[in-house]
Design a protein around this motif. Structure first.
Motif, mmCIF file in Angstrom:
data_model
loop_
_atom_site.group_PDB
_atom_site.id
_atom_site.type_symbol
_atom_site.label_atom_id
_atom_site.label_comp_id
_atom_site.label_asym_id
_atom_site.label_seq_id
_atom_site.Cartn_x
_atom_site.Cartn_y
_atom_site.Cartn_z
ATOM 1 N N THR A 166 -11.003 -3.280 -1.386
ATOM 2 C CA THR A 166 -10.463 -4.342 -2.226
ATOM 3 C C THR A 166 -10.225 -5.578 -1.367
ATOM 4 O O THR A 166 -10.628 -5.632 -0.203
ATOM 5 N N ALA A 167 -9.542 -6.569 -1.942
ATOM 6 C CA ALA A 167 -9.228 -7.790 -1.200
ATOM 7 C C ALA A 167 -8.289 -7.516 -0.031
ATOM 8 O O ALA A 167 -8.170 -8.350 0.874
ATOM 9 N N GLU A 168 -7.607 -6.368 -0.054
ATOM 10 C CA GLU A 168 -6.805 -5.930 1.096
ATOM 11 C C GLU A 168 -7.614 -4.833 1.788
ATOM 12 O O GLU A 168 -7.823 -3.760 1.220
ATOM 13 N N GLY B 270 0.789 -1.227 0.000
ATOM 14 C CA GLY B 270 0.000 0.000 0.000
ATOM 15 C C GLY B 270 0.816 1.269 0.000
ATOM 16 O O GLY B 270 0.285 2.346 -0.275
ATOM 17 N N THR B 271 2.106 1.147 0.312
ATOM 18 C CA THR B 271 2.985 2.315 0.202
ATOM 19 C C THR B 271 3.029 2.749 -1.263
ATOM 20 O O THR B 271 3.003 1.917 -2.175
ATOM 21 N N VAL B 272 3.088 4.047 -1.512
ATOM 22 C CA VAL B 272 3.085 4.574 -2.872
ATOM 23 C C VAL B 272 4.437 5.214 -3.178
ATOM 24 O O VAL B 272 4.900 6.107 -2.461
ATOM 25 N N SER B 273 5.064 4.730 -4.237
ATOM 26 C CA SER B 273 6.298 5.313 -4.744
ATOM 27 C C SER B 273 5.943 6.299 -5.847
ATOM 28 O O SER B 273 5.225 5.943 -6.794
ATOM 29 N N VAL B 274 6.423 7.527 -5.718
ATOM 30 C CA VAL B 274 6.056 8.577 -6.677
ATOM 31 C C VAL B 274 7.298 9.027 -7.441
ATOM 32 O O VAL B 274 8.256 9.530 -6.847
ATOM 33 N N VAL C 215 -5.668 0.250 -14.788
ATOM 34 C CA VAL C 215 -5.230 -0.642 -13.709
ATOM 35 C C VAL C 215 -3.860 -1.232 -13.980
ATOM 36 O O VAL C 215 -3.289 -1.926 -13.127
ATOM 37 N N ASP C 216 -3.312 -0.951 -15.144
ATOM 38 C CA ASP C 216 -1.990 -1.480 -15.496
ATOM 39 C C ASP C 216 -0.906 -0.491 -15.092
ATOM 40 O O ASP C 216 -1.082 0.723 -15.150
ATOM 41 N N GLY C 217 0.216 -1.014 -14.680
ATOM 42 C CA GLY C 217 1.374 -0.176 -14.401
ATOM 43 C C GLY C 217 1.286 0.634 -13.131
ATOM 44 O O GLY C 217 2.057 1.587 -12.945
ATOM 45 N N ILE C 218 0.350 0.280 -12.237
ATOM 46 C CA ILE C 218 0.238 1.029 -10.980
ATOM 47 C C ILE C 218 0.640 0.168 -9.780
ATOM 48 O O ILE C 218 0.429 0.563 -8.638
ATOM 49 N N GLY C 219 1.196 -1.008 -10.046
ATOM 50 C CA GLY C 219 1.759 -1.822 -8.971
ATOM 51 C C GLY C 219 0.802 -2.777 -8.295
ATOM 52 O O GLY C 219 1.123 -3.311 -7.225
ATOM 53 N N LEU C 220 -0.348 -3.033 -8.885
ATOM 54 C CA LEU C 220 -1.309 -3.924 -8.233
ATOM 55 C C LEU C 220 -0.767 -5.341 -8.074
ATOM 56 O O LEU C 220 -1.207 -6.073 -7.184
ATOM 57 N N GLU C 221 0.183 -5.712 -8.931
ATOM 58 C CA GLU C 221 0.778 -7.052 -8.804
ATOM 59 C C GLU C 221 1.577 -7.207 -7.517
ATOM 60 O O GLU C 221 1.885 -8.332 -7.096
ATOM 61 N N ASN C 222 1.862 -6.085 -6.867
ATOM 62 C CA ASN C 222 2.584 -6.127 -5.592
ATOM 63 C C ASN C 222 1.640 -6.276 -4.397
ATOM 64 O O ASN C 222 2.089 -6.247 -3.252
ATOM 65 N N THR C 223 0.375 -6.414 -4.686
ATOM 66 C CA THR C 223 -0.638 -6.488 -3.628
ATOM 67 C C THR C 223 -1.514 -7.730 -3.853
ATOM 68 O O THR C 223 -1.347 -8.458 -4.829
ATOM 69 N N ASP C 224 -2.473 -7.916 -2.963
ATOM 70 C CA ASP C 224 -3.473 -8.965 -3.141
ATOM 71 C C ASP C 224 -4.765 -8.428 -3.731
ATOM 72 O O ASP C 224 -5.787 -9.120 -3.756
ATOM 73 N N VAL C 225 -4.734 -7.184 -4.217
ATOM 74 C CA VAL C 225 -5.898 -6.583 -4.868
ATOM 75 C C VAL C 225 -6.254 -7.390 -6.111
ATOM 76 O O VAL C 225 -5.385 -7.719 -6.922
ATOM 77 N N LYS C 226 -7.528 -7.715 -6.264
ATOM 78 C CA LYS C 226 -7.975 -8.539 -7.374
ATOM 79 C C LYS C 226 -8.482 -7.675 -8.532
ATOM 80 O O LYS C 226 -9.251 -6.723 -8.326
ATOM 81 N N VAL C 227 -8.053 -8.036 -9.731
ATOM 82 C CA VAL C 227 -8.547 -7.397 -10.951
ATOM 83 C C VAL C 227 -9.317 -8.446 -11.741
ATOM 84 O O VAL C 227 -8.769 -9.495 -12.077
ATOM 85 N N GLU C 228 -10.586 -8.169 -12.021
ATOM 86 C CA GLU C 228 -11.431 -9.096 -12.770
ATOM 87 C C GLU C 228 -12.086 -8.358 -13.934
ATOM 88 O O GLU C 228 -12.637 -7.274 -13.758
ATOM 89 N N ARG D 261 -11.787 -5.304 -8.256
ATOM 90 C CA ARG D 261 -12.946 -5.830 -7.533
ATOM 91 C C ARG D 261 -13.012 -5.205 -6.148
ATOM 92 O O ARG D 261 -12.022 -5.185 -5.411
ATOM 93 N N VAL D 262 -14.187 -4.695 -5.787
ATOM 94 C CA VAL D 262 -14.403 -4.085 -4.475
ATOM 95 C C VAL D 262 -15.720 -4.585 -3.896
ATOM 96 O O VAL D 262 -16.580 -5.096 -4.621
ATOM 97 N N ASN D 263 -15.871 -4.405 -2.578
ATOM 98 C CA ASN D 263 -17.156 -4.697 -1.957
ATOM 99 C C ASN D 263 -17.992 -3.422 -1.909
ATOM 100 O O ASN D 263 -17.609 -2.384 -2.457
#
Length: 473
Positions: free
Chosen positions: A309-311, A127-131, A284-297, A302-304
């Motif tokens: 998100t899943a985190e 969840g840390t953001v690198s800018v 949703v590409d190139g923003i680092g979601l692969e470094n998290t458990d956030v799900k992309v469908e 995906r959110v509730n």
């Protein structure tokens, strides 16, 4: 350089900056990371600039028909450079307003491309953001809670790549320096219809090609049919149920041609430019979601219902989660996310409570279920339809095309949907949305005293008409 915040918002569009403002109001130390300009697509590439152009087109069309109002006007000319300059001035004024709101609410704004990183020396969880800033400096921002609001971009059509010159998307069209003589619009959804209406009013020869059997296929069928009729009446060529054969694209120096399959025939369409309006794709590409458990469908996050998100400490709002992809929906989602992370009980909404607007001429506005959707959900329905030609204020405006349609449940009398096409209907669809929120019946809305003469009184009349109580205005 590392800084910590209660809330960090990745993306400064309307969903993002609304979330940031609400977080600041709740006493949270808040920051926004934005790689371009605050305001996002809505302010810079969507809602505001396109509506500014639509207004200019509407005024131009009205001036050319001024004799209908007893006014003789000669020498009416279009200065497209001034039209674009006005559009830019409006955007810049509103951009300044958003920047002021950031300062007023003491929200830190970081310009640069943000990327979410996983667990590291900065934080034991993702969840840390690198800018990455323009000068190459890397900032590390550590949030207690992260809200992703990265928006969307125009979707491309396989085999029909845009080049910004001959084959355009909506972003390109907003940068036009001069109008083409003719244009082929691929896609008859909201964006395609608005551009068709605008460019037609500017005097451009317009052809719309839509794969679905009707324009704006997500809207009520009666509305779609009326819109098609009125656009054709204005000279727009409409081809629905038509498949674009992308591999037939031919680009010349001053024209573009495409073959489409329409009514079991192949037809070659030629225009000066083509405009691809086939929806929007989540960023949703190139923003680092692969470094998290956030799900992309299906290409969206995906959110509730609380926008988590899943985190659980990472939220997402706006176009990047799909759904309605409307600015006002994104803003509400941003508020829901912040109030939930702050321990409040946010007001949730159902998609059928969100009004939908199309700013063509005539305008479209709707809320709730279409007639087909209501039937598919098992409702026994009753409907009404009241036409603007019976409304005094519409005749005064000189815009009497269109109608208001109300759909209600026969057994419960619940209001299921309201659909409008006509003059300035986007300005009073909120009354129908409020009725849905308060679970009002058509009769209750009809009892509201609407001032006369106004355009909004047609809504009260249509509500009464559901039970055969219409007065006839």
């Amino acid at each position: 350089m590392t800084q910590t915040y209660d809330v960090i918002v990745l993306g400064g569009g309307i969903g993002g900056y609304t979330a940031a403002i609400r977080a600041a109001q709740l006493g949270k130390k808040t920051a926004i990371v934005e790689q371009d300009k605050l305001g996002g697509t809505c302010l810079h590439k969507g809602c505001i600039p396109s509506k500014a152009l639509l207004r200019s087109a509407e005024v131009y069309a009205l001036m050319k028909e001024s004799d209908r109002f007893g006014i003789e006007a000669s020498g009416v000319q279009l200065d497209f450079a001034k039209v674009m300059s006005r559009k830019t001035a409006i955007v810049e004024q509103l951009h300044g307003g958003v920047q002021y709101l950031m300062k007023k609410n003491k929200i830190d704004v970081f310009q640069g491309r943000g990327r979410v990183i996983g667990p590291s020396i900065f934080s034991p969880r993702s969840g840390t953001v690198s800018v990455e800033q323009e000068d190459g400096e890397i900032l590390t921002l550590v949030p207690e809670k992260l809200i992703i609001a990265t928006g969307s971009r125009p979707r491309s059509l396989p085999g029909l790549a845009t080049d910004g010159t001959t084959v355009l998307n909506s972003d390109d069209a907003l940068r036009l320096e001069q109008l083409p003589e003719s244009i082929l619009i691929i896609g008859g959804g909201v964006i395609g219809v608005e551009w068709a209406s605008m460019l037609s009013d500017f005097g451009v020869a317009v052809t719309i090609v839509e794969y679905a059997p009707r324009l704006v296929p997500s809207e009520d069928e009666d509305i779609s049919r009326e819109l098609e009729r009125l656009l054709k009446k204005r000279g727009v060529t409409v081809k629905t149920g038509a498949k674009v054969l992308a591999d037939t694209l031919q680009k010349g120096e001053t024209s573009v041609s495409l073959t489409v399959e329409h009514k079991d025939q192949q037809v070659v369409l030629t225009a000066e430019k083509a405009l691809v309006c086939v929806g929007r794709q989540a960023n949703v590409d190139g923003i680092g979601l692969e470094n998290t458990d956030v799900k992309v469908e299906n290409g969206v996050i995906r959110v509730n219902e609380m926008m988590q998100t899943a985190e659980s400490h990472i939220y997402a709002v706006g176009d990047c989660i799909g759904g309605l992809q409307l600015a006002h929906a994104a803003a509400h989602e941003g508020i829901v996310a912040v109030e939930h992370l702050a321990g409040h009980k946010p007001h949730l909404y159902s998609p059928h409570q969100v009004p939908r607007c199309v700013y063509s001429r005539p305008e479209l506005a709707s809320v709730g279920l279409t007639e087909q959707q209501a039937k598919e959900r098992g409702h026994q329905i009753k409907t009404s339809k009241v036409h603007f030609k019976a409304l005094g204020k519409a005749l005064v405006y000189g815009e009497s095309d269109g109608f208001v349609k109300v759909i209600a449940d026969k057994e419960t009398n619940d209001l299921l949907g309201v659909h409008m096409i006509g003059v300035h209907v986007t300005d009073y669809i909120s009354e129908a949305a409020l009725a849905q929120l308060l679970e009002a019946t058509p009769w209750e809305v009809g009892q509201t005293i609407h001032p006369h003469p106004t355009l909004s009184e047609i809504l009260g009349e249509a509500m009464l008409a559901v039970d055969g109580r219409a007065i006839g205005i």
